[in-house]
Design a protein around this motif. Sequence first.
Motif, mmCIF file in Angstrom:
data_model
loop_
_atom_site.group_PDB
_atom_site.id
_atom_site.type_symbol
_atom_site.label_atom_id
_atom_site.label_comp_id
_atom_site.label_asym_id
_atom_site.label_seq_id
_atom_site.Cartn_x
_atom_site.Cartn_y
_atom_site.Cartn_z
ATOM 1 N N PHE A 49 21.777 7.199 55.457
ATOM 2 C CA PHE A 49 20.540 6.551 55.349
ATOM 3 C C PHE A 49 20.414 5.256 54.536
ATOM 4 O O PHE A 49 20.208 4.156 54.690
ATOM 5 N N ARG A 50 20.440 5.639 53.080
ATOM 6 C CA ARG A 50 20.610 4.799 51.996
ATOM 7 C C ARG A 50 21.570 3.575 52.391
ATOM 8 O O ARG A 50 21.239 2.432 51.921
ATOM 9 N N THR A 51 22.699 3.646 52.867
ATOM 10 C CA THR A 51 23.851 2.725 52.995
ATOM 11 C C THR A 51 23.472 1.748 54.036
ATOM 12 O O THR A 51 23.928 0.574 54.193
ATOM 13 N N ILE A 52 22.780 2.335 55.062
ATOM 14 C CA ILE A 52 22.752 1.515 56.424
ATOM 15 C C ILE A 52 21.095 1.188 56.544
ATOM 16 O O ILE A 52 20.831 0.026 56.607
ATOM 17 N N VAL A 53 20.327 2.134 56.670
ATOM 18 C CA VAL A 53 19.022 1.927 57.106
ATOM 19 C C VAL A 53 18.149 1.468 55.960
ATOM 20 O O VAL A 53 17.241 0.627 56.477
ATOM 21 N N ALA A 54 18.495 2.003 54.832
ATOM 22 C CA ALA A 54 17.440 1.415 53.619
ATOM 23 C C ALA A 54 17.602 -0.185 53.611
ATOM 24 O O ALA A 54 16.271 -0.711 53.493
ATOM 25 N N PRO A 55 18.732 -0.597 53.429
ATOM 26 C CA PRO A 55 18.757 -2.013 53.227
ATOM 27 C C PRO A 55 18.208 -2.900 54.520
ATOM 28 O O PRO A 55 17.561 -4.015 54.453
ATOM 29 N N LEU A 56 18.437 -2.151 55.911
ATOM 30 C CA LEU A 56 17.773 -2.614 57.104
ATOM 31 C C LEU A 56 16.349 -2.949 56.838
ATOM 32 O O LEU A 56 15.691 -3.875 57.092
ATOM 33 N N ILE A 57 15.504 -1.731 56.442
ATOM 34 C CA ILE A 57 14.088 -1.728 56.314
ATOM 35 C C ILE A 57 13.759 -2.682 55.227
ATOM 36 O O ILE A 57 12.696 -3.397 55.668
ATOM 37 N N THR B 191 27.437 -5.346 59.519
ATOM 38 C CA THR B 191 28.239 -5.898 58.652
ATOM 39 C C THR B 191 28.351 -5.946 57.167
ATOM 40 O O THR B 191 29.251 -5.781 56.432
ATOM 41 N N ASP B 192 27.063 -6.171 56.604
ATOM 42 C CA ASP B 192 26.893 -6.253 55.283
ATOM 43 C C ASP B 192 27.065 -4.923 54.711
ATOM 44 O O ASP B 192 27.632 -4.824 53.490
ATOM 45 N N THR B 193 26.586 -3.776 55.010
ATOM 46 C CA THR B 193 26.642 -2.572 54.650
ATOM 47 C C THR B 193 28.205 -1.947 54.700
ATOM 48 O O THR B 193 28.579 -1.142 53.683
ATOM 49 N N GLN B 194 28.676 -2.086 55.993
ATOM 50 C CA GLN B 194 29.999 -1.387 56.299
ATOM 51 C C GLN B 194 31.244 -2.328 55.874
ATOM 52 O O GLN B 194 32.236 -2.130 56.139
ATOM 53 N N LYS B 195 31.031 -3.785 55.547
ATOM 54 C CA LYS B 195 31.974 -4.698 55.241
ATOM 55 C C LYS B 195 33.070 -4.969 56.553
ATOM 56 O O LYS B 195 34.090 -5.179 56.323
ATOM 57 N N LYS B 196 32.470 -4.560 57.741
ATOM 58 C CA LYS B 196 33.021 -5.139 58.784
ATOM 59 C C LYS B 196 32.082 -5.455 59.953
ATOM 60 O O LYS B 196 30.939 -4.737 59.930
ATOM 61 N N PRO B 197 32.294 -5.975 60.940
ATOM 62 C CA PRO B 197 31.572 -6.262 61.981
ATOM 63 C C PRO B 197 31.397 -5.039 62.835
ATOM 64 O O PRO B 197 32.254 -4.160 62.991
ATOM 65 N N PRO B 198 30.270 -4.752 63.692
ATOM 66 C CA PRO B 198 30.238 -3.308 64.469
ATOM 67 C C PRO B 198 31.298 -3.749 65.826
ATOM 68 O O PRO B 198 31.351 -4.853 66.199
ATOM 69 N N SER B 199 31.772 -2.671 66.220
ATOM 70 C CA SER B 199 32.689 -2.741 67.226
ATOM 71 C C SER B 199 32.088 -2.449 68.542
ATOM 72 O O SER B 199 32.904 -2.472 69.652
ATOM 73 N N GLY B 200 31.019 -1.676 68.687
ATOM 74 C CA GLY B 200 30.467 -1.222 69.810
ATOM 75 C C GLY B 200 28.983 -0.693 69.542
ATOM 76 O O GLY B 200 28.585 -0.598 68.341
ATOM 77 N N ILE B 201 28.109 -0.073 70.920
ATOM 78 C CA ILE B 201 27.085 0.339 70.582
ATOM 79 C C ILE B 201 27.042 1.526 69.707
ATOM 80 O O ILE B 201 25.967 1.844 69.128
ATOM 81 N N LYS B 202 28.054 2.204 69.514
ATOM 82 C CA LYS B 202 28.271 3.548 68.860
ATOM 83 C C LYS B 202 28.071 3.202 67.534
ATOM 84 O O LYS B 202 27.385 3.958 66.659
ATOM 85 N N ASP B 203 28.218 1.947 66.962
ATOM 86 C CA ASP B 203 28.024 1.481 65.592
ATOM 87 C C ASP B 203 26.433 1.410 65.338
ATOM 88 O O ASP B 203 26.060 1.343 63.952
ATOM 89 N N PHE B 204 25.656 1.316 66.405
ATOM 90 C CA PHE B 204 24.189 1.022 66.326
ATOM 91 C C PHE B 204 23.357 2.312 66.262
ATOM 92 O O PHE B 204 22.141 2.331 66.532
ATOM 93 N N ALA B 205 24.163 3.490 66.669
ATOM 94 C CA ALA B 205 23.528 4.830 66.876
ATOM 95 C C ALA B 205 22.524 5.385 65.763
ATOM 96 O O ALA B 205 21.580 5.733 66.146
#
Length: 157
Positions: free
Chosen positions: A2-10, A52-66
Amino acid sequence: MFRTIVAPLIVAAGLGAVAGCDGGPTVNNSVTSAESENGPLAQIGALYAAFTDTQKKPPSGIKDFASFAESMPEGVQGVRSGNLVVIWSVKLDDTTPGGKGDSADEVLAYEKSVPDSGGFVLMKNRTIRKMTADEFKAAPKAAGTIEDPAKAKVKKS
């Protein structure tokens, strides 16, 4: 997670709301829910940049947005249902709001009807444009892959 992906998004979403039009996705025609700064294409742009910012790579499919399904439901559902088509694995050069360092000419995502009848398109710099079918066919597409959502396996968050 949550802290690495969702928090920066919020935080980014909050900053975008405070900043108004500066730096957020812009629409070149009339604004409705589907094309607005908070609509599904704009959500896909924000998700793409945040991942991309949090994972240092682009998403490769919908699974990355789950893990974003609750915070950006229209965008995620649009992709899952096949109503939005995303070009995956596209390297973004600028993940800041507005993506000024990325191409305003390359297509990153679009409504599934666009190739046949025109509609709204998300550009690599996360602006939203309305294009005719002919304009879309002539527009450069970002270098990546298109995933069939029916065949994608979605990660449980």
